[in-house]
Design a protein around this motif. Structure first.
Motif, PDB file in Angstrom:
ATOM      1  N   ASP A 118      -9.612  62.555 -47.835  1.00 14.81           N
ATOM      2  CA  ASP A 118      -8.583  63.170 -46.987  1.00 14.81           C
ATOM      3  C   ASP A 118      -8.708  62.742 -45.532  1.00 14.81           C
ATOM      4  N   VAL A 119      -9.938  62.651 -45.017  1.00 13.25           N
ATOM      5  CA  VAL A 119     -10.103  62.258 -43.614  1.00 13.25           C
ATOM      6  C   VAL A 119      -9.675  60.800 -43.417  1.00 13.25           C
ATOM      7  N   VAL A 120      -9.850  59.971 -44.449  1.00 12.35           N
ATOM      8  CA  VAL A 120      -9.364  58.592 -44.391  1.00 12.35           C
ATOM      9  C   VAL A 120      -7.829  58.606 -44.374  1.00 12.35           C
ATOM     10  N   GLY A 121      -7.219  59.451 -45.199  1.00 11.25           N
ATOM     11  CA  GLY A 121      -5.756  59.579 -45.229  1.00 11.25           C
ATOM     12  C   GLY A 121      -5.188  60.135 -43.930  1.00 11.25           C
ATOM     13  N   LEU A 122      -5.932  61.018 -43.292  1.00 12.32           N
ATOM     14  CA  LEU A 122      -5.489  61.623 -42.030  1.00 12.32           C
ATOM     15  C   LEU A 122      -5.366  60.587 -40.923  1.00 12.32           C
ATOM     16  N   GLU A 123      -6.164  59.536 -41.005  1.00  9.24           N
ATOM     17  CA  GLU A 123      -6.219  58.535 -39.938  1.00  9.24           C
ATOM     18  C   GLU A 123      -4.840  57.969 -39.584  1.00  9.24           C
ATOM     19  N   LYS A 124      -3.958  57.821 -40.563  1.00 12.57           N
ATOM     20  CA  LYS A 124      -2.645  57.229 -40.278  1.00 12.57           C
ATOM     21  C   LYS A 124      -1.786  58.117 -39.381  1.00 12.57           C
ATOM     22  N   TYR A 125      -2.162  59.384 -39.234  1.00 12.86           N
ATOM     23  CA  TYR A 125      -1.404  60.314 -38.395  1.00 12.86           C
ATOM     24  C   TYR A 125      -2.032  60.517 -37.014  1.00 12.86           C
ATOM     25  N   ILE A 126      -3.191  59.929 -36.785  1.00 18.20           N
ATOM     26  CA  ILE A 126      -3.960  60.239 -35.578  1.00 18.20           C
ATOM     27  C   ILE A 126      -4.067  59.027 -34.665  1.00 18.20           C
ATOM     28  N   SER A 127      -4.010  59.290 -33.369  1.00 21.95           N
ATOM     29  CA  SER A 127      -4.320  58.284 -32.350  1.00 21.95           C
ATOM     30  C   SER A 127      -4.976  59.028 -31.196  1.00 21.95           C
ATOM     31  N   LEU A 128      -5.540  58.293 -30.269  1.00 23.20           N
ATOM     32  CA  LEU A 128      -6.120  58.953 -29.093  1.00 23.20           C
ATOM     33  C   LEU A 128      -5.025  59.751 -28.405  1.00 23.20           C
ATOM     34  N   GLY A 129      -5.333  60.997 -28.062  1.00 23.51           N
ATOM     35  CA  GLY A 129      -4.356  61.868 -27.409  1.00 23.51           C
ATOM     36  C   GLY A 129      -3.549  62.739 -28.355  1.00 23.51           C
ATOM     37  N   THR A 130      -3.722  62.577 -29.670  1.00 23.05           N
ATOM     38  CA  THR A 130      -3.009  63.443 -30.619  1.00 23.05           C
ATOM     39  C   THR A 130      -3.400  64.896 -30.362  1.00 23.05           C
ATOM     40  N   PRO A 131      -2.404  65.792 -30.221  1.00 23.67           N
ATOM     41  CA  PRO A 131      -2.716  67.212 -30.020  1.00 23.67           C
ATOM     42  C   PRO A 131      -3.305  67.842 -31.287  1.00 23.67           C
ATOM     43  N   VAL A 132      -4.298  68.720 -31.067  1.00 23.78           N
ATOM     44  CA  VAL A 132      -4.934  69.468 -32.148  1.00 23.78           C
ATOM     45  C   VAL A 132      -4.945  70.935 -31.723  1.00 23.78           C
ATOM     46  N   ILE A 133      -4.291  71.765 -32.496  1.00 25.01           N
ATOM     47  CA  ILE A 133      -4.268  73.209 -32.236  1.00 25.01           C
ATOM     48  C   ILE A 133      -5.125  73.878 -33.300  1.00 25.01           C
ATOM     49  N   ILE A 134      -6.133  74.630 -32.856  1.00 27.48           N
ATOM     50  CA  ILE A 134      -7.028  75.329 -33.783  1.00 27.48           C
ATOM     51  C   ILE A 134      -6.778  76.828 -33.639  1.00 27.48           C
ATOM     52  N   LEU A 135      -6.340  77.440 -34.739  1.00 31.38           N
ATOM     53  CA  LEU A 135      -5.991  78.858 -34.762  1.00 31.38           C
ATOM     54  C   LEU A 135      -6.967  79.645 -35.613  1.00 31.38           C
ATOM     55  N   ASN A 136      -7.182  80.900 -35.259  1.00 29.71           N
ATOM     56  CA  ASN A 136      -8.012  81.784 -36.069  1.00 29.71           C
ATOM     57  C   ASN A 136      -7.261  82.210 -37.307  1.00 29.71           C
ATOM     58  N   ASN A 137      -5.946  82.388 -37.200  1.00 34.43           N
ATOM     59  CA  ASN A 137      -5.171  82.899 -38.352  1.00 34.43           C
ATOM     60  C   ASN A 137      -4.700  81.809 -39.268  1.00 34.43           C
TER      61      ASN A 137
END
Length: 184
Positions: A165-184
């Motif tokens: 999955d982390v290999v598959g995620l790579e196609k969606y990511i570049s430097l500066g991609t926003p990451v929002i981490i929520l508790n819910n």
């Protein structure tokens, strides 16, 4: 990228299309599900972050990306230091703990530093041998060497994914991609 700690999910959103992909994750193994405050609390941060580092085991072997992640994956995590396989405290976590990809986030950010300073002023930050715990660093989305841990609180604060999955995620990511981490 939106991470829901409650759902143990990392979702990829595309502007105008909504959610286009979702993956199962594991994250910090603290019994307190709140945001990370200091190094060693085993919590995963919460808030708005940016991808600030991308490392790959599939990069050219002479690249900094490959060399750095390869060196990180050589480190052997021992149970005596609190690093063990999920559900088996008698088995070392071992090497290759970061898997084939490592996507660093810009923790600590300004909000994290405010949270840390507020906790320090309230006396919440632990002190060992006269030295207070620091805010920490090095939080990332990465692969793992313990597939059983996915779907559970299992890390020191990072977001773990299945290696495929982390290999598959790579196609969606570049430097500066926003990451929002929520508790819910």
């Amino acid at each position: 990228i939106v991470i829901s700690k409650k759902k143990f999910a990392l979702s990829v959103y595309e502007r105008g299309k909504g959610e286009i992909e979702s993956y199962r994750i594991g994250y910090g193994n603290s019994s307190d599900s709140g945001p990370k405050i200091y190094e060693g609390d085993n919590k995963t941060p919460e808030g708005f972050y940016l991808i600030n580092e991308m490392l790959s085991m599939d990069s050219d072997k002479s690249s900094e990306s490959y060399r750095k992640l390869s060196k990180m994956n050589e480190y052997y995590f021992k149970k005596v230091n609190g690093y063990h396989k999920y559900g088996n405290p008698e088995e070392d976590l071992g090497d290759n703990a970061y898997g084939p990809r490592y996507f660093g986030i810009n923790y600590p950010n300004e909000e994290d530093l405010k949270r840390y300073n507020n906790a320090f002023s309230k006396g919440i930050i632990p002190v060992k041998n006269g030295k207070k715990a620091e805010v920490g660093y090095g939080i990332a989305i990465h692969g793992n060497n313990d597939e059983e841990s996915i779907g559970h609180p299992c890390s020191s604060g990072c977001i773990r994914m299945y290696n495929r999955d982390v290999v598959g995620l790579e196609k969606y990511i570049s430097l500066g991609t926003p990451v929002i981490i929520l508790n819910n």
